[in-house]
Design an enzyme around this catalytic site. Structure first.
Site, mmCIF file in Angstrom:
data_model
loop_
_atom_site.group_PDB
_atom_site.id
_atom_site.type_symbol
_atom_site.label_atom_id
_atom_site.label_comp_id
_atom_site.label_asym_id
_atom_site.label_seq_id
_atom_site.Cartn_x
_atom_site.Cartn_y
_atom_site.Cartn_z
ATOM 1 N N GLU A 47 -4.418 68.464 -15.445
ATOM 2 C CA GLU A 47 -5.586 69.296 -15.166
ATOM 3 C C GLU A 47 -6.772 68.452 -14.724
ATOM 4 O OE1 GLU A 47 -3.627 71.253 -18.861
ATOM 5 O OE2 GLU A 47 -3.628 69.305 -17.837
ATOM 6 N N THR A 190 32.135 50.061 -25.628
ATOM 7 C CA THR A 190 31.864 50.153 -24.195
ATOM 8 C C THR A 190 31.331 48.833 -23.670
ATOM 9 O OG1 THR A 190 31.414 52.529 -24.293
ATOM 10 C CG2 THR A 190 30.452 51.323 -22.449
#
Length: 373
Positions: A47, A190
Site C-alpha cells: 500500500e 537422498t
C-alpha cells in the site's frame, strides 16, 4: 484486483516472514494512478509503495489490495494509517489477515469513515499467497512435498537410476517451485544417493532457498555439493552428534531424536522461529512418509511421467502406516498442467479458500477431511 494479485506474485519467495501483497490505487475518476507490491521484510508494504507512486492523485480514490491492510506497528508503520493519511475514500481487499498481530486494519478504516469491501477475488488471492496463509494458520511452515515419478509411482529404477524420469519442462518448473519456497529439505539418504545441489538452475533466477539437510549421525561428507557457497545450508543433527566442520556460511541445528529419527515437528518449529514460512520437501520416500504420518504435510506437487517401471523399482513414498483404504491420505486436486509429455498435479491436504482453524492432523489412521488451507 487481478492486477494486484499479479503484482504480489512477482515477489514470491522473497518476503518471508511477511506475506506477498500487491496493491493498485485508483484515482477519484477510476483510473489507475499507482501500483506497488511488498518486496521483502523491512521494505515498504504494498500500500505504501502504491501510494508513493500515486501521490496526491490518491486523495478521494480507491485502494485495491490482496490482503487486508495491516494495523500493526512493526518495522514499518500500519498500512491502514497510511491509507487514511493519503485520503483514500474506499478500500477493497481480497483476503482477511489471519495474523492476530497485524489484523484489524479493515475495522480501523471503517471507524474512520472509509468504505471497506472484503472478499473480492479471494480465491485467486488465496492461491497467490497460499504458502504464507497456510503457515500463519498452522503456526508452522507450509510444507510442500515435491516429487517426480512414473505412472506407477516409482522414483527410480531397480538399479537406482532416476535421471531423467521427467522431461526438461518439468525440471525447469520444479526449480521455479523451489525458488518460491523459503527452504528446501532433504534427508541424509537422498544426500548420499544423489548428492543434490539444491540450488537454482534451468534458467530460474532469484534467491536460492535455505538448504536444510537432515543428518542425524553426522555422515554428510565435507565435499557434499550442498556445502558449496551457492546458498546457505542448515545441517540438522541429533543432540549428541559430533560437531561437524562446516564452511562459515553454513550452520548446525540440533533437534531431539524421537523413536530413532530427528523430530520433524521440533525442526519445523525452529524453522518458523527463523522466519521460514514455506518448506519444499524434495526427498526421499521415508522422509515424505514421516511427514504424512505426523500430519505435517500441506501440499503435494507431483510431476508424473509416462513411464512404467514395475514393482521392483523404488517407490516415491515409503510406508506411513496406512493398512486400509480409509487410513490412506486422500488429497484435494487443485491444478492439472501438462508440461511436455509429463503432467504436473498440485494437490492439497485441505481445500482453499478459507480461514477455518486446523482440524485433526492427517496421517496414518486418518482421512484428509478437515479444515481449509
Amino acid at each position: 484486483m487481478r492486477r494486484a494479485v499479479e503484482l504480489a506474485a512477482s515477489a514470491l519467495g522473497r518476503t518471508s516472514p511477511n506475506p506477498v501483497v500487491g496493491c493498485v490505487i485508483l484515482g477519484a475518476d477510476g483510473t489507475v494512478v499507482g501500483e506497488g507490491f511488498h518486496r521483502g521484510a523491512g521494505r515498504p508494504h504494498a500500500e505504501v509503495e502504491a501510494l508513493a507512486a500515486a501521490g496526491e492523485r490518491a486523495r478521494g480514490g480507491t485502494a485495491l489490495v490482496t490482503l487486508e491492510p495491516c494495523a500493526h506497528q512493526g518495522r514499518t508503520g500500519p498500512c491502514a494509517d497510511a491509507l487514511l493519511r493519503a485520503g483514500i475514500a474506499r478500500v477493497v481487499y481480497a483476503v482477511p489477515d489471519p495474523d492476530p498481530v497485524a489484523a484489524g486494519g479493515a475495522r480501523r478504516l471503517r471507524d474512520a469513515g472509509v468504505e471497506v469491501t472484503g472478499g473480492v477475488l479471494r480465491a485467486e488471492a488465496e492461491r497467490g499467497n497460499e504458502l504464507w496463509l497456510t503457515a500463519v494458520r498452522r503456526g508452522r511452515p507450509c510444507v510442500t512435498w515435491k516429487f517426480g515419478g512414473t505412472l506407477d509411482g516409482r522414483a527410480a529404477a531397480p538399479d537406482g537410476t532416476s535421471r531423467w524420469i521427467t522431461g526438461p519442462e518439468s525440471r525447469q518448473d520444479a526449480h521455479a517451485l523451489r525458488a518460491a519456497h523459503d527452504a528446501v529439505l532433504v534427508g541424509s539418504g537422498t544426500l548420499r544417493t544423489d548428492d543434490p545441489h539444491l540450488g537454482l538452475r534451468h534458467g530460474v533466477t532469484g534467491s536460492p532457498p535455505l538448504r536444510v539437510v537432515l543428518d542425524r549421525d553426522g555422515t554428510v561428507a565435507p565435499h557434499a555439493r550442498v556445502l558449496d557457497d551457492a546458498a546457505p545450508t542448515l545441517l540438522v543433527t541429533g543432540p549428541h552428534t559430533p560437531e561437524p566442520v562446516l564452511p562459515h556460511r553454513h550452520e548446525v541445528l540440533r533437534v531431539p531424536v524421537t523413536e530413532g529419527a530427528l523430530d520433524l515437528a521440533v525442526l519445523f518449529d525452529r524453522l518458523w522461529a527463523r522466519g521460514v514460512r514455506s518448506v519444499l520437501l524434495e526427498g526421499g520416500a521415508r522422509l515424505a512418509a514421516s511427514c504424512v504420518a505426523q500430519g505435517l504435510l500441506d501440499r503435494v506437487v507431483a510431476y508424473v511421467a509416462p513411464v512404467v517401471l514395475g514393482a521392483a523399482a523404488h517407490p516415491v513414498l515409503g510406508d506411513f502406516g496406512a493398512s486400509t483404504l480409509l487410513a490412506g491420505l486422500r488429497l484435494k486436486l487443485g491444478e492439472v498442467t501438462r508440461l511436455g509429455d509429463d503432467v504436473r498435479l498440485l494437490l492439497r491436504i485441505r481445500e482453499l479458500p478459507g480461514d477455518a482453524p486446523p482440524g485433526p492432523a492427517c496421517g496414518a489412521g486418518r482421512t484428509a477431511e478437515g479444515d481449509v488451507a
